[in-house]
Scaffold this motif. Structure first.
Motif, PDB file in Angstrom:
ATOM      1  N   ASP A  62     -78.931 -38.098  10.976  1.00 16.59           N
ATOM      2  CA  ASP A  62     -80.147 -37.157  10.042  1.00 16.59           C
ATOM      3  C   ASP A  62     -79.782 -35.807   9.985  1.00 16.59           C
ATOM      4  N   ARG A  63     -78.458 -35.257  10.640  1.00 14.44           N
ATOM      5  CA  ARG A  63     -78.244 -34.033  10.552  1.00 14.44           C
ATOM      6  C   ARG A  63     -77.438 -33.489   9.355  1.00 14.44           C
ATOM      7  N   ARG A  64     -77.864 -33.605   8.295  1.00 12.21           N
ATOM      8  CA  ARG A  64     -77.249 -33.517   7.086  1.00 12.21           C
ATOM      9  C   ARG A  64     -76.704 -32.207   6.932  1.00 12.21           C
ATOM     10  N   ASP A  65     -77.300 -31.158   7.074  1.00  8.06           N
ATOM     11  CA  ASP A  65     -76.790 -29.663   6.854  1.00  8.06           C
ATOM     12  C   ASP A  65     -75.504 -29.709   7.806  1.00  8.06           C
ATOM     13  N   ALA A  66     -75.555 -30.045   9.049  1.00 10.23           N
ATOM     14  CA  ALA A  66     -74.446 -29.877   9.822  1.00 10.23           C
ATOM     15  C   ALA A  66     -73.302 -30.930   9.229  1.00 10.23           C
ATOM     16  N   ALA A  67     -73.482 -31.883   8.605  1.00  8.90           N
ATOM     17  CA  ALA A  67     -72.414 -32.929   8.413  1.00  8.90           C
ATOM     18  C   ALA A  67     -71.945 -32.024   6.957  1.00  8.90           C
ATOM     19  N   ALA A  68     -72.692 -31.476   6.057  1.00 11.99           N
ATOM     20  CA  ALA A  68     -71.947 -30.753   4.979  1.00 11.99           C
ATOM     21  C   ALA A  68     -71.285 -29.640   5.354  1.00 11.99           C
ATOM     22  N   HIS A  69     -71.843 -28.791   6.638  1.00 13.51           N
ATOM     23  CA  HIS A  69     -71.061 -27.671   6.892  1.00 13.51           C
ATOM     24  C   HIS A  69     -69.672 -28.312   7.596  1.00 13.51           C
ATOM     25  N   ALA A  70     -69.709 -28.979   8.288  1.00 15.30           N
ATOM     26  CA  ALA A  70     -68.466 -29.374   9.004  1.00 15.30           C
ATOM     27  C   ALA A  70     -67.363 -30.025   7.780  1.00 15.30           C
ATOM     28  N   LEU A  71     -67.951 -30.579   6.749  1.00 17.58           N
ATOM     29  CA  LEU A  71     -67.123 -30.970   5.384  1.00 17.58           C
ATOM     30  C   LEU A  71     -66.561 -29.438   4.907  1.00 17.58           C
ATOM     31  N   ASP A  72     -67.464 -28.634   4.679  1.00 18.10           N
ATOM     32  CA  ASP A  72     -67.096 -27.301   4.414  1.00 18.10           C
ATOM     33  C   ASP A  72     -66.006 -26.779   4.989  1.00 18.10           C
ATOM     34  N   VAL A  73     -65.979 -26.785   6.406  1.00 18.29           N
ATOM     35  CA  VAL A  73     -65.072 -26.242   7.197  1.00 18.29           C
ATOM     36  C   VAL A  73     -63.857 -26.807   7.102  1.00 18.29           C
ATOM     37  N   ALA A  74     -63.686 -28.111   6.910  1.00 16.62           N
ATOM     38  CA  ALA A  74     -62.761 -28.830   6.977  1.00 16.62           C
ATOM     39  C   ALA A  74     -61.833 -28.552   5.683  1.00 16.62           C
ATOM     40  N   LEU A  75     -62.604 -28.338   4.591  1.00 22.94           N
ATOM     41  CA  LEU A  75     -61.866 -28.140   3.406  1.00 22.94           C
ATOM     42  C   LEU A  75     -61.535 -26.828   3.221  1.00 22.94           C
ATOM     43  N   ALA A  76     -62.376 -25.721   3.698  1.00 21.78           N
ATOM     44  CA  ALA A  76     -61.506 -24.228   3.928  1.00 21.78           C
ATOM     45  C   ALA A  76     -60.348 -24.335   4.438  1.00 21.78           C
ATOM     46  N   GLN A  77     -60.317 -25.087   5.488  1.00 18.67           N
ATOM     47  CA  GLN A  77     -58.976 -25.009   6.607  1.00 18.67           C
ATOM     48  C   GLN A  77     -57.722 -25.886   5.668  1.00 18.67           C
ATOM     49  N   VAL A  78     -58.112 -26.822   5.208  1.00 20.84           N
ATOM     50  CA  VAL A  78     -57.015 -27.677   4.318  1.00 20.84           C
ATOM     51  C   VAL A  78     -57.514 -27.866   2.923  1.00 20.84           C
ATOM     52  N   PRO A  79     -57.504 -27.058   1.981  1.00 25.05           N
ATOM     53  CA  PRO A  79     -57.811 -27.252   0.801  1.00 25.05           C
ATOM     54  C   PRO A  79     -57.143 -28.592   0.054  1.00 25.05           C
ATOM     55  N   LEU A  80     -57.897 -29.253  -0.775  1.00 22.79           N
ATOM     56  CA  LEU A  80     -57.450 -30.293  -1.163  1.00 22.79           C
ATOM     57  C   LEU A  80     -56.265 -30.162  -1.944  1.00 22.79           C
ATOM     58  N   ARG A  81     -56.047 -29.097  -2.689  1.00 24.40           N
ATOM     59  CA  ARG A  81     -55.095 -29.042  -3.591  1.00 24.40           C
ATOM     60  C   ARG A  81     -53.792 -28.306  -2.935  1.00 24.40           C
ATOM     61  N   SER A  82     -53.906 -28.118  -1.533  1.00 22.08           N
ATOM     62  CA  SER A  82     -52.712 -28.155  -0.608  1.00 22.08           C
ATOM     63  C   SER A  82     -52.073 -29.265  -0.187  1.00 22.08           C
ATOM     64  N   LEU A  83     -52.513 -30.605  -0.371  1.00 21.51           N
ATOM     65  CA  LEU A  83     -51.884 -31.944   0.012  1.00 21.51           C
ATOM     66  C   LEU A  83     -51.398 -32.486  -1.264  1.00 21.51           C
ATOM     67  N   PRO A  84     -50.604 -33.458  -1.005  1.00 20.41           N
ATOM     68  CA  PRO A  84     -49.897 -34.124  -1.948  1.00 20.41           C
ATOM     69  C   PRO A  84     -50.941 -34.978  -2.656  1.00 20.41           C
ATOM     70  N   LEU A  85     -50.922 -34.981  -3.986  1.00 17.18           N
ATOM     71  CA  LEU A  85     -51.969 -35.727  -4.833  1.00 17.18           C
ATOM     72  C   LEU A  85     -52.533 -37.161  -4.246  1.00 17.18           C
ATOM     73  N   GLU A  86     -51.401 -37.938  -3.820  1.00 13.91           N
ATOM     74  CA  GLU A  86     -51.712 -39.336  -3.298  1.00 13.91           C
ATOM     75  C   GLU A  86     -52.620 -39.063  -1.983  1.00 13.91           C
ATOM     76  N   GLN A  87     -52.628 -37.847  -1.415  1.00 11.26           N
ATOM     77  CA  GLN A  87     -53.261 -37.783   0.072  1.00 11.26           C
ATOM     78  C   GLN A  87     -54.664 -37.220  -0.113  1.00 11.26           C
ATOM     79  N   ARG A  88     -55.038 -36.767  -1.516  1.00 10.99           N
ATOM     80  CA  ARG A  88     -56.289 -35.946  -1.533  1.00 10.99           C
ATOM     81  C   ARG A  88     -57.567 -36.929  -1.635  1.00 10.99           C
ATOM     82  N   PRO A  89     -58.327 -37.219  -0.507  1.00 12.00           N
ATOM     83  CA  PRO A  89     -59.424 -38.366  -0.636  1.00 12.00           C
ATOM     84  C   PRO A  89     -60.705 -37.505  -1.490  1.00 12.00           C
TER      85      PRO A  89
END
Length: 211
Positions: free
Chosen positions: A1-28
């Protein structure tokens, strides 16, 4: 039920490793979109789906990942309280042009139970969840995510229907799975214990020993 914390964790992860920095087949894209939707960030989920379609435009990979796209759209429909749309997307997420997506016959029942429960169709929710629980083989990862909540909710649904013994069985299963859960989850266990105790008293009053 900690949705805000979950969304923040995703935001942080994607800021550290932007999807377009990965090979296309590795972008979830679609996994992230579904997870954002679960966390209540429907806007972010939709933008990731749009980004996937832009980045993979004209590629066969887009067709291969179509079930993943529908799975993400199902989570968006759930978040937007459109359960009947979610039912259709769940079915599409389990289908490829030449047959089912995988060999997990009853994995789809987990999500169908969720959306029918949201649609206030308890009998359908029960039927799909019981089909999943009674299947002889299970996916450990899926069980880890959904099994405790499934048992808890089935306990509540059976309790509402007056099916005391079945409610007792599912509350007991939930408590057993979460008896050692983290401290912040223990209130749910306590609630289930209270409901279970009341149902056991009710059962014993209706069917006294030796009667």
């Amino acid at each position: 039920d900690r949705r805000d914390a979950a969304a923040h964790a995703l935001d942080v992860a994607l800021a550290q490793v932007p999807l377009r920095s990965l090979p296309l087949e590795q972008r979830p894209y679609y996994t992230l979109a579904g997870t954002y939707a679960m966390a209540g960030r429907v806007d972010r989920a939709k933008s990731l789906i749009a980004q996937a379609e832009t980045d993979m435009h004209g590629m066969s990979m887009l067709r291969v990942l179509e079930p993943n796209r529908h799975a993400a759209l199902a989570e968006i429909a759930i978040a937007e309280r459109r359960p009947l749309d979610a039912v259709r997307e769940v079915w599409k997420a389990d289908s490829l042009p030449d047959g089912p997506v995988g060999d997990c016959v009853h994995c789809i029942d987990v999500d169908l139970g969720r959306v029918f429960d949201l649609a206030n169709q308890p009998d359908s929710a029960i039927a799909h969840w019981e089909a999943y629980l009674n299947y002889p083989t299970h996916d450990a990862g899926r069980d880890a995510i959904f099994l405790p909540g499934m048992h808890k909710r089935l306990g509540e649904l059976y309790e509402a229907k007056g099916e005391t013994q079945k409610a007792i069985s599912h509350y007991t299963a939930f408590i057993d799975l979460w008896k050692n859960a983290d401290k912040e989850l223990q209130p749910k266990v306590s609630e289930a214990r209270t409901r279970l105790a009341a149902l056991q008293i009710e059962r014993d009053d209706r069917f006294p020993e030796g009667a």
